[in-house]
Design an enzyme around this catalytic site. Structure first.
Site, PDB file in Angstrom:
ATOM      1  N   THR A  83      -5.486   4.948   3.547  1.00 51.03           N
ATOM      2  CA  THR A  83      -4.756   3.871   2.945  1.00 51.03           C
ATOM      3  C   THR A  83      -4.239   2.874   3.938  1.00 51.03           C
ATOM      4  O   THR A  83      -3.890   1.831   3.286  1.00 51.03           O
ATOM      5  CB  THR A  83      -3.434   4.440   2.341  1.00 51.03           C
ATOM      6  OG1 THR A  83      -3.093   5.646   3.210  1.00 51.03           O
ATOM      7  CG2 THR A  83      -3.639   5.316   0.876  1.00 51.03           C
TER       8      THR A  83
ATOM      9  N   ARG B 165      -6.100   5.811  11.510  1.00 49.46           N
ATOM     10  CA  ARG B 165      -4.896   6.403  12.339  1.00 49.46           C
ATOM     11  C   ARG B 165      -5.166   7.638  13.046  1.00 49.46           C
ATOM     12  O   ARG B 165      -5.730   8.455  12.342  1.00 49.46           O
ATOM     13  CB  ARG B 165      -3.545   6.518  11.352  1.00 49.46           C
ATOM     14  CG  ARG B 165      -2.682   5.418  11.546  1.00 49.46           C
ATOM     15  CD  ARG B 165      -1.590   5.813  10.700  1.00 49.46           C
ATOM     16  NE  ARG B 165      -1.013   4.421  10.205  1.00 49.46           N
ATOM     17  CZ  ARG B 165      -0.465   4.365   9.083  1.00 49.46           C
ATOM     18  NH1 ARG B 165       0.259   5.532   8.954  1.00 49.46           N
ATOM     19  NH2 ARG B 165      -0.023   3.249   8.680  1.00 49.46           N
TER      20      ARG B 165
ATOM     21  N   ARG C 161       3.808  15.748  -0.274  1.00 49.85           N
ATOM     22  CA  ARG C 161       4.943  15.148  -0.680  1.00 49.85           C
ATOM     23  C   ARG C 161       5.169  15.477  -2.248  1.00 49.85           C
ATOM     24  O   ARG C 161       4.335  15.685  -2.996  1.00 49.85           O
ATOM     25  CB  ARG C 161       4.480  13.370  -0.758  1.00 49.85           C
ATOM     26  CG  ARG C 161       4.073  12.981   0.802  1.00 49.85           C
ATOM     27  CD  ARG C 161       4.424  11.877   0.628  1.00 49.85           C
ATOM     28  NE  ARG C 161       3.845  11.014   1.976  1.00 49.85           N
ATOM     29  CZ  ARG C 161       4.102  11.101   3.278  1.00 49.85           C
ATOM     30  NH1 ARG C 161       5.339  12.095   3.672  1.00 49.85           N
ATOM     31  NH2 ARG C 161       3.528  10.601   4.318  1.00 49.85           N
TER      32      ARG C 161
ATOM     33  N   LYS D  82      -6.069  -1.602  11.755  1.00 49.19           N
ATOM     34  CA  LYS D  82      -6.392  -1.734  10.264  1.00 49.19           C
ATOM     35  C   LYS D  82      -6.928  -3.183  10.323  1.00 49.19           C
ATOM     36  O   LYS D  82      -6.705  -4.125  10.964  1.00 49.19           O
ATOM     37  CB  LYS D  82      -4.839  -1.814   9.662  1.00 49.19           C
ATOM     38  CG  LYS D  82      -5.068  -2.230   8.299  1.00 49.19           C
ATOM     39  CD  LYS D  82      -3.450  -1.674   7.635  1.00 49.19           C
ATOM     40  CE  LYS D  82      -2.613  -2.804   7.866  1.00 49.19           C
ATOM     41  NZ  LYS D  82      -1.364  -2.857   6.576  1.00 49.19           N
TER      42      LYS D  82
ATOM     43  N   ASP E  12       6.895  -3.626   8.204  1.00 45.22           N
ATOM     44  CA  ASP E  12       6.812  -3.718   6.870  1.00 45.22           C
ATOM     45  C   ASP E  12       7.715  -2.819   6.060  1.00 45.22           C
ATOM     46  O   ASP E  12       7.717  -2.999   4.738  1.00 45.22           O
ATOM     47  CB  ASP E  12       5.207  -3.481   6.367  1.00 45.22           C
ATOM     48  CG  ASP E  12       4.770  -1.906   6.705  1.00 45.22           C
ATOM     49  OD1 ASP E  12       5.504  -1.338   7.439  1.00 45.22           O
ATOM     50  OD2 ASP E  12       3.571  -1.838   6.579  1.00 45.22           O
ATOM     51  N   ARG E  13       8.305  -1.996   6.617  1.00 48.06           N
ATOM     52  CA  ARG E  13       9.190  -1.074   5.813  1.00 48.06           C
ATOM     53  C   ARG E  13      10.621  -1.457   5.953  1.00 48.06           C
ATOM     54  O   ARG E  13      10.962  -2.039   6.882  1.00 48.06           O
ATOM     55  CB  ARG E  13       9.102   0.367   6.010  1.00 48.06           C
ATOM     56  CG  ARG E  13       7.703   1.219   5.960  1.00 48.06           C
ATOM     57  CD  ARG E  13       7.865   2.624   6.278  1.00 48.06           C
ATOM     58  NE  ARG E  13       6.614   3.067   5.836  1.00 48.06           N
ATOM     59  CZ  ARG E  13       6.299   4.342   5.576  1.00 48.06           C
ATOM     60  NH1 ARG E  13       7.408   5.273   5.573  1.00 48.06           N
ATOM     61  NH2 ARG E  13       5.148   4.714   5.150  1.00 48.06           N
TER      62      ARG E  13
ATOM     63  N   GLU F 289       7.272   0.584  -3.109  1.00 50.24           N
ATOM     64  CA  GLU F 289       6.870   1.915  -2.953  1.00 50.24           C
ATOM     65  C   GLU F 289       8.246   2.569  -2.903  1.00 50.24           C
ATOM     66  O   GLU F 289       9.158   2.172  -1.994  1.00 50.24           O
ATOM     67  CB  GLU F 289       5.983   2.121  -2.079  1.00 50.24           C
ATOM     68  CG  GLU F 289       4.628   1.458  -2.402  1.00 50.24           C
ATOM     69  CD  GLU F 289       3.662   1.905  -1.527  1.00 50.24           C
ATOM     70  OE1 GLU F 289       2.741   2.932  -1.978  1.00 50.24           O
ATOM     71  OE2 GLU F 289       3.692   1.610  -0.309  1.00 50.24           O
TER      72      GLU F 289
ATOM     73  N   LYS G  81       3.833  -5.366   2.338  1.00 50.72           N
ATOM     74  CA  LYS G  81       5.120  -4.877   2.342  1.00 50.72           C
ATOM     75  C   LYS G  81       5.909  -5.615   3.618  1.00 50.72           C
ATOM     76  O   LYS G  81       5.189  -5.901   4.433  1.00 50.72           O
ATOM     77  CB  LYS G  81       5.590  -3.650   2.067  1.00 50.72           C
ATOM     78  CG  LYS G  81       5.248  -2.642   3.220  1.00 50.72           C
ATOM     79  CD  LYS G  81       5.327  -0.955   2.705  1.00 50.72           C
ATOM     80  CE  LYS G  81       4.732  -0.159   3.815  1.00 50.72           C
ATOM     81  NZ  LYS G  81       3.614   0.423   3.359  1.00 50.72           N
TER      82      LYS G  81
ATOM     83  N   THR H  96      -0.614   5.150  -4.846  1.00 57.62           N
ATOM     84  CA  THR H  96       0.205   4.944  -3.527  1.00 57.62           C
ATOM     85  C   THR H  96      -0.746   4.114  -2.582  1.00 57.62           C
ATOM     86  O   THR H  96      -1.912   4.434  -2.395  1.00 57.62           O
ATOM     87  CB  THR H  96       0.294   6.534  -3.015  1.00 57.62           C
ATOM     88  OG1 THR H  96       1.251   7.043  -3.674  1.00 57.62           O
ATOM     89  CG2 THR H  96       1.172   6.269  -1.561  1.00 57.62           C
TER      90      THR H  96
ATOM     91  N   SER I 294       2.068   2.274  12.205  1.00 53.16           N
ATOM     92  CA  SER I 294       3.178   1.899  11.268  1.00 53.16           C
ATOM     93  C   SER I 294       4.420   2.767  11.699  1.00 53.16           C
ATOM     94  O   SER I 294       5.041   2.419  12.854  1.00 53.16           O
ATOM     95  CB  SER I 294       2.952   2.321   9.607  1.00 53.16           C
ATOM     96  OG  SER I 294       3.859   2.123   8.937  1.00 53.16           O
ATOM     97  N   HIS I 295       4.917   3.729  11.012  1.00 51.58           N
ATOM     98  CA  HIS I 295       6.123   4.453  11.335  1.00 51.58           C
ATOM     99  C   HIS I 295       6.077   5.536  12.134  1.00 51.58           C
ATOM    100  O   HIS I 295       7.149   6.218  12.558  1.00 51.58           O
ATOM    101  CB  HIS I 295       6.836   4.646   9.994  1.00 51.58           C
ATOM    102  CG  HIS I 295       5.838   5.434   9.025  1.00 51.58           C
ATOM    103  ND1 HIS I 295       4.898   4.771   8.518  1.00 51.58           N
ATOM    104  CD2 HIS I 295       5.796   6.797   8.756  1.00 51.58           C
ATOM    105  CE1 HIS I 295       4.271   5.606   7.736  1.00 51.58           C
ATOM    106  NE2 HIS I 295       4.745   6.763   7.689  1.00 51.58           N
TER     107      HIS I 295
ATOM    108  N   SER J 149       8.561   4.458  -0.551  1.00 56.26           N
ATOM    109  CA  SER J 149       8.389   4.992   0.693  1.00 56.26           C
ATOM    110  C   SER J 149       9.110   3.882   1.531  1.00 56.26           C
ATOM    111  O   SER J 149       8.528   3.545   2.772  1.00 56.26           O
ATOM    112  CB  SER J 149       6.928   5.311   1.223  1.00 56.26           C
ATOM    113  OG  SER J 149       6.241   4.296   0.818  1.00 56.26           O
TER     114      SER J 149
ATOM    115  N   ASP K  82      10.635  -0.585  10.337  1.00 60.42           N
ATOM    116  CA  ASP K  82       9.652   0.410  10.901  1.00 60.42           C
ATOM    117  C   ASP K  82       8.790  -0.166  12.142  1.00 60.42           C
ATOM    118  O   ASP K  82       9.055  -1.299  12.330  1.00 60.42           O
ATOM    119  CB  ASP K  82       8.886   1.020   9.806  1.00 60.42           C
ATOM    120  CG  ASP K  82       7.618   0.138   9.351  1.00 60.42           C
ATOM    121  OD1 ASP K  82       7.899  -1.135   9.391  1.00 60.42           O
ATOM    122  OD2 ASP K  82       6.468   0.852   9.180  1.00 60.42           O
TER     123      ASP K  82
ATOM    124  N   ASP L 255       5.769  -1.295  12.559  1.00 60.40           N
ATOM    125  CA  ASP L 255       5.269  -2.643  12.396  1.00 60.40           C
ATOM    126  C   ASP L 255       6.057  -3.663  11.454  1.00 60.40           C
ATOM    127  O   ASP L 255       5.191  -4.793  11.079  1.00 60.40           O
ATOM    128  CB  ASP L 255       3.842  -2.277  12.000  1.00 60.40           C
ATOM    129  CG  ASP L 255       3.655  -1.819  10.515  1.00 60.40           C
ATOM    130  OD1 ASP L 255       4.694  -0.784  10.197  1.00 60.40           O
ATOM    131  OD2 ASP L 255       2.850  -1.880   9.809  1.00 60.40           O
TER     132      ASP L 255
END
Ligand code: G1P
Ligand code: ZN
Length: 544
Positions: A19, A23, A497, A127, A282-283, A364, A377, A345, A114-115, A366, A278, A280
């Site tokens: 997604t 990674r 999850r 990515k 985006d969160r 989302e 995001k 997701t 990411s996180h 998340s 986070d 990168d």
């Protein structure tokens, strides 16, 4: 100039982007040829790099610097015309998305996991984002994967590293490398979307905040925007210097990992507003003094109030949320007469809706929220929209949230993560559950009857593409819901999850502790899927 080298290679197994790109453990990415193979596969999958312009940057984690040099050499050897790279090879994911769009490029390569923690023994990722600025859609990630399987060589140059610390243009072979300020264009965009004057006035009235950048990429962005442009005092941004290992922090803005911020916000010294982002950028996590805002509620509040910010004054075209995200935003959309979309997701599913002008805000559970200003995001964007709303309404976070629940009712919500389960066990559990879905409707669990049970499938309303197997949904007659799916972003074993939701219309029972309010739903989830039987786990590792 040095002639491009063609280095023979063989396909490497498992280079299947998920997604959020590919990674893996950092050491895997550092194995000879590993990064190179994947980069070559990206270029091959998009019809070659010749004559193209790309954006390049990452979240500053360990190996970000060296990987960037490798990618630049390969882009040059593959004939790219220009690569626009953030100074020091840094770019937050939303800033990269913005640059891809602003400069009309052929896409971008973003270095981040990411996180996930960073460091030689932690995680790394790469990515590819398409020219619309968004994560590559499934068709492209599948083409990249297919290209990895048939690879026999990659192209590179034998050149020394180039200096990415100075702004300006340098040549690498026949290619131009343009080193840009990673913050400037993004900050300008934020100034266009939000009423900085109103936020400054709010601050001048005594409003205080803390932003925890968690030693990751948002430090420079938050410092420039919050401290330099909005005038919040020095020290408002904490952990503001991006470090290769994120200072040992796990840069995931949720109550578990951003516990330092949570402790402050729940304590006697709490400022009015707290937020974190986070790895990168985006969160986002939003916390008021003594009040945690769940991401699903945050999305709903933003939908209800976005028109208070200049960038959204004309109203929203629609709202989209990922399936496991609570239905809180749907209630607002319904009341406002807005189209509401439920997608699988992963942010990439919002791309078509945003491009087609069907949705303006997306979110989302998340800790991801964003809009059509970029195709990712955007953590700081969410923080600024909240600040704009607080300034416009002249209310605090707790007041806004409680008004919201009074008006729309409350979707109690929680996500329980069971991490590093043996993959075979997690798969067996999901397979067994999927096999029983048809038998569930009508059965009773914890005093609730199942109304429907399915494995979520999505038909993209714009291009008609179908995505199946996106997560098991069990909906009860009173609207309570359990969703189970396996993470697509983990790097060790499987992460289960479990998403839990229960709607309470109010006006009473709006102030329960979510875990308490959801207790029967949680028990039902454990029993229905036989989580303990298959996984040996009785309690989650992370609760958000
Ligand atoms: C997780 C989140 C998902 C998000 C993705 C990338 O994916 O759950 O909402 O889009 O990270 O940030 P998952 O590990 O659940 O597949
Ligand atoms: Zn991220």
């Amino acid at each position: 100039m040095t002639a491009p080298l063609t280095v023979p290679t063989r396909p490497i197994e498992g280079q299947k982007p998920g997604t959020s790109g590919l990674r893996k453990k950092t050491r895997v990415f550092m194995e000879p040829g590993y990064l190179e193979n994947f980069v070559q596969a990206i270029f091959d999958a998009i019809g070659g790099a010749a004559g193209k312009t790309f954006v390049l940057g990452g979240d500053g984690r360990y190996f970000n610097d060296r990987a960037s040099q490798t990618i630049l050499r390969m882009a040059a050897a593959n004939g790219a015309a220009r690569v626009i790279v953030g100074q020091g090879a840094l770019l937050s994911t939303p800033a990269a998305s913005h640059l891809i769009r602003l400069r009309g490029t052929d896409g971008g390569l973003i270095l981040s996991a990411s996180h996930n923690p960073g460091g030689p023994d932690e995680d790394f990722g790469l990515k590819f984002n398409t020219p619309n600025g968004g994560p590559a859609p499934e068709g492209v990630t599948e083409a990249i994967h297919a290209a990895t399987l048939g690879l026999s060589a990659y192209r590179t140059l034998e050149t020394p590293d180039i200096d990415l610390s100075a702004l300006g243009e340098v040549r690498l072979g026949d290619m131009t490398v343009e080193v840009v300020d990673p913050v400037a264009d993004y900050a300008a965009l934020m100034e266009r979307l939000f009423d900085f004057g109103a936020i400054r006035a709010l601050r001048e009235g005594g409003f205080s905040m803390r932003f925890d950048a968690m030693c990751a990429i948002t430090g420079p962005y938050a410092t420039e925007i919050l401290e330099n442009r909005l005038g919040f005092p020095k020290g408002t941004v904490v952990h503001g210097t991006p470090l290769p290992d994120f200072g040992g922090m796990h840069p995931d803005p949720n109550p578990t990992w951003a516990h330092e911020l949570m402790d402050l916000m729940m304590g006697p010294e709490a400022p009015e507003f707290g937020a974190a982002s986070d790895g990168d950028g985006d969160r986002n996590m939003i916390v008021g003094r003594g009040t945690y805002v769940s991401p699903s509620d945050s999305l709903a509040v933003l939908v209800a109030n976005a028109h208070l910010a200049p960038g959204y004054a004309a109203g929203l075209k629609g709202v989209a949320r990922s399936m496991p995200t609570s239905a809180a935003a749907d209630r607002v959309a319904q009341a406002m007469g807005l189209a509401a979309y439920e997608t699988p997701t992963g942010w990439k599913f919002f791309g078509n809706l945003l491009d087609a002008g069907r949705a303006t805000l997306c979110g989302e559970e998340s800790f991801g929220t964003g809009s059509d200003h970029v195709r990712e995001k955007d953590g700081l964007w969410a923080v600024l929209l909240w600040l704009n709303i607080l300034a416009a309404r002249g209310q605090g976070v707790a007041e806004i949230l409680s008004d919201h629940w009074q008006r729309y009712g409350r979707n109690y919500y929680s996500r329980h993560d069971f991490e590093a389960i043996e993959t075979v066990k997690a798969d067996a559990m999901m397979t067994a559950l999927r096999a029983r879905l048809a038998d569930l409707p009508g059965t009773e669990h914890e005093g609730r009857a199942v109304a429907s049970a399915d494995d979520f499938a999505y038909t993209d309303p714009v291009d008609g593409s179908v995505s199946t197997g996106q997560g098991v949904r069990i909906v009860f007659e009173d609207g309570a819901r359990i969703v189970l799916r396996l993470s697509g972003t983990g790097t060790s074993g499987a992460t289960l999850r479990v998403y839990l939701e229960r709607y309470v219309p109010g006006p009473e029972d709006l102030r329960l502790d979510p875990q308490e309010a959801l207790a029967p739903i949680i028990r039902a989830a454990h029993a229905l899927a036989d989580i303990p039987g298959y996984t040996g786990r009785t309690a989650p590792d992370v609760i958000t």
